[in-house]
Design an enzyme around this catalytic site. Structure first.
Site, mmCIF file in Angstrom:
data_model
loop_
_atom_site.group_PDB
_atom_site.id
_atom_site.type_symbol
_atom_site.label_atom_id
_atom_site.label_comp_id
_atom_site.label_asym_id
_atom_site.label_seq_id
_atom_site.Cartn_x
_atom_site.Cartn_y
_atom_site.Cartn_z
ATOM 1 N N VAL A 83 -48.220 28.048 48.954
ATOM 2 C CA VAL A 83 -49.314 27.702 49.858
ATOM 3 C C VAL A 83 -48.837 26.470 50.607
ATOM 4 O O VAL A 83 -48.669 25.407 50.020
ATOM 5 C CB VAL A 83 -50.614 27.416 49.090
ATOM 6 C CG1 VAL A 83 -51.703 26.969 50.073
ATOM 7 C CG2 VAL A 83 -51.063 28.656 48.321
ATOM 8 N N SER A 84 -48.549 26.624 51.886
ATOM 9 C CA SER A 84 -47.961 25.543 52.664
ATOM 10 C C SER A 84 -48.857 24.312 52.664
ATOM 11 O O SER A 84 -50.084 24.404 52.506
ATOM 12 C CB SER A 84 -47.713 25.993 54.108
ATOM 13 O OG SER A 84 -46.780 27.033 54.161
ATOM 14 N N ALA A 85 -48.241 23.159 52.852
ATOM 15 C CA ALA A 85 -48.995 21.915 52.939
ATOM 16 C C ALA A 85 -49.965 21.979 54.117
ATOM 17 O O ALA A 85 -49.644 22.549 55.169
ATOM 18 C CB ALA A 85 -48.043 20.733 53.109
#
Length: 415
Positions: A83-85
């Site tokens: 889950v990307s920043a």
């Protein structure tokens, strides 16, 4: 916000106060970082309960603007899903310029980003989110069910092929690192539509906003980023040339179409005395070197990235280490990499190079020469990137560095 989709994402009274505070703090940080600017994007980030996608994390971590949550690794320990920043998600969404009523394809799923996109396209728009990994798809489906976003279609499939059954799209947002742009992405995009993709170019990855112009794409902005690699037919990972293999302090060169090095000679060079060259060019403490590095990659033929564990720097094997890699000029049995040192001014750092090997000093000076060229002629400029179909004749390409991939010819040029 208005619960137009029957979602549970608004700032309802039954949400814990701490959760609302964490979302608001995340949004304030995104503003400070310059990642999110438009009111609609800010509202979307305030609305989505992203912590539901990462139940193993503390809520504080889930709403940390700089934290990317790895959700799956492969057998070799390479991160293949995350889950990307929030900062990276906001950067890409701002690059995409999502408007109400649009049709958007997201390649590389997880649920959170699809929810942000769904908020932005509204009830008249539609989002298709796809991933090759069924585990990732299940997590995305569970998350979107929990949040109640009904204007999202979840598809299992190879992102290389896009999702033709729902095309054409006004926007395509790719959330995995790609080394190429497959024809399906271009053909499924409306003329004038925008593709936002973390494009790897000779080892360096930038999330690039590309606008379709006929059969080719033209850049309209790029940002520094890091993403997990694409899987499936479009997989094209970098190779490693290991220079030091002691566990915990490894040093290696990341090769992405670069000439095959002589690892034995370069291993010997690494353990030989170092030479230094300094440019007289300085950066402020908060100033990024991302555009300098892209210039070096454009100007120099054999510039892989050096990856080094922090322990290698602590031991003194290398003077610089970065998770994204350090630009390193290789010439036969010698190499030199970019570095910095403090100056007498507390907030200024001088750019230079550290060389190793019989010609380490000369290679370091060659790298420094290009640092000075960037400072003199291109500081303040931004690279222009175009993506043309493979087979496009040279005389139909802009002047500059050409990167040949199976599907495309990517060009990088400077003003």
């Amino acid at each position: 916000m208005d619960d137009a989709f029957g979602t549970t994402t608004g700032n309802r009274d039954d949400n814990p106060a701490s959760e609302r505070q964490l979302r608001d703090a995340m949004v304030r940080r995104l503003i400070e970082l310059g990642a999110a600017r438009s009111p609609r994007v800010l509202a979307a980030f305030r609305s989505v309960p992203r912590h539901l996608a990462t139940p193993g994390l503390t809520m504080a971590k889930a709403y940390d603007a700089e934290y990317a949550a790895v959700t799956k690794t492969d057998a070799e320990g390479v991160d293949i899903s995350s889950v990307s920043a929030p900062r990276i998600q906001a950067l890409q969404i701002e690059q995409a310029g999502i408007e109400p009523g649009m049709r958007v394809l997201e390649i590389g799923s997880g649920g959170v980003n699809a929810a942000y996109l769904a908020e932005l396209v509204g009830e008249r728009g539609h989002v298709v989110t796809m991933d090759i990994d069924r585990d990732v798809i299940r997590r995305a489906e569970d998350f979107l069910t929990a949040t109640g976003h009904r204007n999202v279609t979840v598809v299992t499939g190879d992102g290389e092929l896009g999702a033709p059954g729902h095309a054409p799209y006004d926007r395509i947002v790719v959330t995995v690192q790609a080394a190429d742009v497959p024809p399906a992405w271009v053909h499924q995009l409306q003329q004038g539509g925008r593709l936002v993709v973390p494009l790897r170019m000779r080892g360096m990855t930038r999330t690039v906003a590309l606008v379709r112009d006929g059969e080719h794409l033209v850049s309209d902005g790029l940002e520094l980023c890091g993403f997990v690699p694409m899987q499936g037919a479009g997989e094209n990972r970098v190779r490693l040339a290991v220079l030091h293999d002691t566990q915990g302090e490894e040093v290696a060169l990341r090769l992405d179409g670069h000439p095959e090095p002589d690892p034995q000679a370069l291993r010997a060079a690494l353990h030989a005395p170092r030479a230094e060259a300094w440019s007289g060019v300085t950066l402020a403490g908060e100033e990024s070197n991302e555009h300098l590095d892209l210039w070096l990659m454009t100007a120099l033929d054999n510039l892989p990235l050096m990856a080094a564990k922090p322990a290698a720097r602590q031991r003194g094997l290398v003077a610089s280490a970065s998770p994204l890699g350090v630009p390193t000029l290789v010439e036969g049995d010698s190499f030199a990499y970019r570095t910095v040192r403090r100056t007498d001014r507390p907030d200024r750092f001088e750019l230079g190079a550290v060389g190793h090997g019989p010609r380490g000093k000369a290679v370091a000076e060659r790298l420094v020469e290009e640092i000075r060229t960037w400072d003199r002629s291109h500081r303040g400029h931004r690279a222009h990137i175009e993506v043309h179909p493979a087979g496009t004749p040279d005389d139909q390409l802009p002047a500059g560095r050409v990167i040949n991939r199976p599907h495309t010819r990517v060009t990088i040029s400077w003003p």
